[in-house]
Enzyme design. Structure first.
Site, short mmCIF file in Angstrom:
data_model
loop_
_atom_site.label_atom_id
_atom_site.label_comp_id
_atom_site.label_asym_id
_atom_site.label_seq_id
_atom_site.Cartn_x
_atom_site.Cartn_y
_atom_site.Cartn_z
N SER A 150 37.35 -11.33 62.14
CA SER A 150 36.30 -10.98 63.09
C SER A 150 35.91 -9.51 62.94
CB SER A 150 36.74 -11.32 64.52
OG SER A 150 35.68 -11.17 65.43
N ASP A 302 28.85 -9.34 64.49
CA ASP A 302 30.11 -8.91 63.88
C ASP A 302 30.29 -9.59 62.53
OD1 ASP A 302 30.71 -11.47 64.74
OD2 ASP A 302 32.65 -10.96 65.60
N ASP A 304 32.03 -11.96 61.12
CA ASP A 304 32.04 -13.42 60.92
C ASP A 304 30.96 -14.12 61.72
OD1 ASP A 304 33.40 -13.00 63.35
OD2 ASP A 304 34.54 -14.86 63.14
N ASP A 306 30.17 -14.46 64.98
CA ASP A 306 30.31 -15.24 66.21
C ASP A 306 29.97 -14.41 67.45
OD1 ASP A 306 32.62 -13.68 66.17
OD2 ASP A 306 34.01 -15.35 66.31
#
Length: 567
Positions: A150, A302, A304, A306
């Site tokens: 993340s 961010d 990734d 999400d």
């Protein structure tokens, strides 16, 4: 000679056997000779599953992300899949982000699954986490894995596990899988791939995901309104560059300026101190571009993809960042407003949030007459609600940490669809000579004003973990009776699963899974939650205050911070 704790010596000696590669053994020997502190932190415990799976620093040892710790996880999951689906040829989807070693680790995970006779759908290049959640259901998989840490610093990587509904692991699967993993030795890992069982995926899933995102995130916005909206978008060197521009364009948004220097995936995240849209500094370049282009909205995701951060223009035309609670309130209100316009509110809908998020979301649910559900921190609990209540229609849900989920087609926070939704709101408000900022003020006028503040204290390593444990212990054993002059009226301890009514001196059970969270409620409506992070070396304090007027709320927060010695 440097002294090594006998327990740690016992652990690391296993890593000096021939099963482990020569480079790993050499690194450990160097640490024994020159880095005893690093050695202890690498081996003093097994890296654990938290709210978002397993996340940690890359390196050698039981407490690090490496081919052996991830290989052992994958072997354990392989064994578990075979037990749970004995007469099925199991299928797994695997995605990965922009971090160092993510692609190599994703292939290694694919190898182990295939060595166990499990079919693997492996994304050919980096893709957003929500697309992996979508792919699990779309491809009929029993499990999904995404290699990501993340928004953590560059030295981190991670391993998120998804189940057949597209949501992350929840009880009882999580404990059962952990038990399966813990029963293994590293030598039980099957590393020899069966390449015939590994299939690369990309365009077909991309197109299906984009189509579903547009279907769920679009709400009858006119093309003229879309054309008039000026958007600045930054992927912060992450995976969203592969999908967000594509989805916006296909949805009709052509006036999108990308932050070029941040559009290139890079695990070092060279232009930011932290690739976290929760941090205002992460959107600095995007905000500068917004001034150059006179943009209406700035969105950054961010690594990734999400979480998303949103900036909009205030009443004076200045760009201001919405916090996660504000963004969630705007999206939730808008969704319910659209449902109402379309006569789709039948009393059978629900929205969802988490115990550390703003109480404002429940107020919005009440206003629209929809069901409100609240869970522990982490979107796996919201995904579980969707699964557990199939008779209800899930509208949307979010949490304070900049995540949002629109409908149930993805079972995790989804910055792709949430970005499109934010642009729909902004375009419709601009067409009505308003803005997202003014829209938020209108919502406050109906629910009362809410202001939230998050304080994160970083406590790294074994010593830091002990400090965090001591802070939580002290908060439980020596509870506050008043905070900033307001008496404490209720204390919720999610680890003990009890809520204490301080005024009446009685306790009642909390019907929610256990979690290391403590929440204080005060007489003036303030809410203060303490929670160690499940994925980072932090303890977090969530402060929420409210009132009929906005002006006094910042001072109220400052008084609470001072009283708790968090300043």
């Amino acid at each position: 000679m440097i002294h090594v704790d006998p327990k740690i010596l016992e652990r690391l000696n296993k890593w000096l056997t021939p099963f482990f590669d020569e480079q790993t053994q050499h690194t450990i020997k160097e640490m024994i000779a020159h880095d005893p502190e690093g050695l202890e932190d690498s081996f003093y415990k097994n890296l654990a599953f938290g709210t978002g799976g397993m996340r940690g620093v890359m390196g050698v040892g039981d407490n690090r992300i490496n081919k052996y710790t991830l290989g052992k996880n994958t072997q354990g999951i392989s064994n578990y899949l075979k037990k749970q689906f004995p007469n099925t040829t199991c299928k797994v989807a695997i995605a990965y982000d922009c971090r160092h070693n993510s692609k190599e680790l994703a292939k290694l995970v694919a190898d182990v699954f295939s060595a166990n006779g499990i079919e693997v759908f492996l994304f050919s290049e980096l893709r957003p986490t929500p697309e992996l959640s979508f792919a699990v259901k779309h491809l009929g998989c029993q499990c999904g894995i995404v290699l990501t840490a993340s928004h953590n610093p560059p030295e981190y990587n991670g391993y998120k596990v998804y189940w057949e509904d597209g949501g992350q692991l929840v009880p009882p699967q999580d404990a059962e899988i952990i038990a399966e993993i813990n029963a293994l030795e590293y030598t039980d890992i099957k590393f020899e791939a069966n390449e015939a069982l590994i299939q690369l995926i990309d365009t077909e899933v991309d197109n299906a995901f984009a189509e579903a995102s547009i279907k769920n995130g679009s709400f009858n916005t006119s093309q003229e309104a879309k054309d008039n909206l000026k958007i600045v978008f930054t992927s912060l060197h992450g995976t969203s560059i592969t999908m967000v521009p594509k989805v916006l364009e296909q949805a009709g948004y052509k006036n999108v300026s990308l932050v070029a220097d941040q559009a290139i995936p890079d695990g070092d995240f060279p232009t930011v101190a932290s690739p976290n849209p929760e941090e205002p500094a992460a959107l600095k370049m995007a905000l500068e571009l917004a001034e150059e282009t006179n943009a209406d909205i700035v969105i950054g995701t961010d690594p990734d993809c999400d979480r998303l951060g949103i900036a909009v223009r205030d009443a004076e035309g200045k760009m201001v960042l919405l916090n996660g609670n504000q963004a969630m309130a705007v999206k939730t209100y808008f969704l319910l407003q659209q449902y109402k316009k379309q006569h789709k509110l039948t009393g059978n809908q629900f929205i969802a949030s988490t115990i550390v998020s703003t109480p404002m979301i429940e107020k919005i649910a009440t206003q629209f007459g929809v069901i409100y559900k609240e869970g522990l921190t982490g979107f796996k609990w919201i995904a579980k609600m969707v699964k557990d209540f199939p008779e209800l229609e899930f509208v949307g849900g979010g949490e304070e940490s900049f995540g949002y989920m629109v409908g149930g087609f993805v079972r995790d926070k989804d910055a792709v669809t949430a970005t499109l939704l934010a642009c729909e709101i902004a375009a419709q408000q601009k067409e009505a000579d308003s803005s997202i900022y003014e829209y938020l003020q209108e919502i406050y006028a109906q629910t009362g004003f809410y202001k939230e503040h998050l304080i994160s204290l970083v406590k790294k390593g074994k010593k830091g973990a002990e400090e965090i444990s001591e802070i939580m212990k002290n908060l439980r054993e020596n509870p506050y009776t008043e905070i900033a002059g307001s008496p404490v009226i209720r204390i919720e301890d999610y680890d003990a699963n009890t809520a204490i009514n301080v005024l009446k001196g009685v306790s009642e059970p909390l019907n929610i899974p256990k979690s290391n969270v403590l929440i204080y409620y005060t007489e003036d409506g303030s809410k203060i939650a303490a929670r160690p992070s499940g994925t980072e070396p932090k303890i977090k304090f969530y402060i929420s205050v409210n009132g009929a007027e906005e002006a006094p709320l910042q001072k109220k927060i400052e008084n609470i911070i001072s009283h708790l010695n968090l300043g």
